[in-house]
Write an enzyme that holds these catalytic residues in place. Sequence first.
Site: not given
Ligand SMILES: Cc1ncc(COP(=O)(O)O)c(C=O)c1O
Lengths: 407, 150
Positions: A124, A201, A204, A227, A365
Site C-alpha cells: 500500500h 503492515d 488488512q 478497519k 492505493c
Molecule cells: C495494507 C494497508 N496498509 C496501510 C493502509 C493505510 O491505512 P490508514 O489509511 O488507515 O492509515 C491501508 C489502508 O487502506 C492498507 O490497506
Amino acid sequence: MTSSFPIDRIRADFPILSRTIHGKPLVYLDNGATSQKPRAVIDAVSRFFSEENSNIHRGVHYLSMQATDAYDRARERIAEAIGVAAAREVVFVRGATEAVNLVAHGLAERFQPGDEILLTVMEHHANLVPWQILAQKRGVILRHAPLTPEGEIDMEAFAALCGPKTRLAAFTHVSNALGTVNPVVKMTRLAKQCGALVLIDGAQAVPHFPLRIAELGCDFYLFSGHKVFGPDGIGVLWGKWDELKSLPPYQSGGDMIERVHLTHSTFREPPERFEAGTPHISGAIGLAAAFDYLEGVGWEAMHAFEQELLAYATERVGNLGGIRIIGQAREKVGVLSFTLATAHPHDIGTILDTEGVAIRAGHHCAQPLMEFLGLPGTARASFAFYNTREEVDRLVQALEKVKRYFD
Amino acid sequence: MDDLSDLYQDIILGHNKRPHHYGELNPHTHEAEGYNPLCGDRLCIQVREKDGSLEAAGFTGEGCAISKASASIMTDAVKGLDREGVAKKIGEVLELLTGREEPVVDLMEQGDIAALAGVRKFPPRVKCATLAWHTLAAALSEEPRSVSTE
Ligand SMILES: Cc1ncc(COP(=O)(O)O)c(C=O)c1O
C-alpha cells in the site's frame, strides 16, 4: 455453510447494515477500505462521552482519573487481544499510515548511503512513500520483491534480495488489493538472518484472523482501528520494547515529556514518548470494545465463515463470462479483486452502486502493484464476517447488469 | 430513462467501444497529459494546428467509459475550430458538466456532447468527463504541462 454461525444475530449488531441505498438494501463489500461498527463499539464511545469524558494524565479530579484509567485499560485490553505481553509496547497512533511514518522518522538517522530497505511490489502507498522519502534523504536503496502470477510473494526472489546491506524489511501481512496472506514468519526469518529490522503492515490482516504478534518475530507491527470494526483516527504501532526505546520522539509537546526546561527537555519512555498531546481517548476505548466484541463472536468461527463466503463468491463471480479474478493465492482473506473484459472498474463501481452494492474500484492505493500486473485498476469486493451468501448473489446480479450495458 | 441509462447512453457506450481518433496523432503541434490521481485515469491529448485552426485531434490513454467517450467526442467536436472557438467549446462543456444551473441542452447544436450531461447525477464521475477538456486546454496553453483533475 457453517450453519452454527449466528449470522442474523451478528448482522443485527451492526446498525448500518439495515440501511437502504437508492431504495435497495445496502450490500457493503468495501470492508477493505473501512469496516462497519457494531453497536458495542458505538455504545462504548458514546458512554465514554456521556459518563467519563475528561482529559487524561493531568487532572487530580475524579473524572480525569476515571478517563486515565479507561485509556490505560484500553491499551492493556488491546495488548492482550493482539498477543503481546507488555501494554507499554502498544503505542496509540492515528492509524497504519502514521505508524509507518513514526518508524521511518525514528529510524532515518541510522541509515547510511548504500544501505538497503527491502519492500514488496504489493505494498500500500502507506508502506512505500515514507520509505521513498527516507531513501531520498539518506541515500538508501529500495528493493522490491516481485510476485508470482498467482499474486504471492516470489519467495526465492525475496530471499535473494535479502543481503548484508539490507537494514530493514517492511512488508504487508495481507495485500489490500489481492487478499494474499503473506508467509510473514518465513519472510521475517529470512530478513533477520541478514540482520535487518522487520516491520509488518497488518492493516488488512487484523480484521480477518486472530493474531499473536509477539510470535511472528518482527520488530514492529501496525494496524488501523477503523478497519478492524473500531473507530477511525486510532491505530496501533506495536514495537519490541528495546526497538521502541531506541526511537527518538516523533512529535513533541505535552504528555510525552519527563522534564521541560526553557531550552531543552527530557522525554518519557514509550509508549508516552510517541503520544504527544491529548490522544484519541475515545478512539482507544472504542478500539478495545471492538476487540471485546470480536472475541465474543469468536475469531475461529468468524474466519471459517468468511473463508466459505470467499470460496462461494470466487466461484459465482468467476463463472460470469469475461471476468478475470486478480489474485489467486493459496492463502487469502475475503478479498475478491477482478476485472471485466468490457467494462472499466469505475464503470462497474458506478453501476453496482445503483444496485446498493458498495465495492471499491481503482488502484487501491497500490499503483506500483497495478503497474506490475499491467492493469489500470481492478474492482474489489472485500468481505467481513457479517456478509452473506445472499449478498454475494446480489453482487452477481449487479454484475450481470454491468454486462447488459457493456457486453 | 433512469439516471444510469442517462449516464450510459448508447452514444457514450458507442464512443467507449469504438473511440474516434484513438491513437497517436503524427505530426502534432501541441500535446498534454491529463491525470486523475484519484482513480488513475490517464489521457494524452494531441492536436495539430494549421493556419490558426485545429486540423486534427487525437488521444491515447487508459480510462473508464466516461473519460474515453468524453475524449472521443471532444476530438470530433473541436476539429476545424480556431482558438477562440475551441476555448468557447471547452467553456460550454465544462459549464454543461459542472455548472450550478441545470443545463438546457440543445441536442441539435451540441450533438454527442449532450450525451455527457448524464454524468451530472453522478458527482464522483464528473471528473472523468472533464479530464479530456482540461487536458486540451492545457495542451493549447502557453506552457503545456500535465494537468490533474484533483
Ligand atoms: C495494507 C494497508 N496498509 C496501510 C493502509 C493505510 O491505512 P490508514 O489509511 O488507515 O492509515 C491501508 C489502508 O487502506 C492498507 O490497506
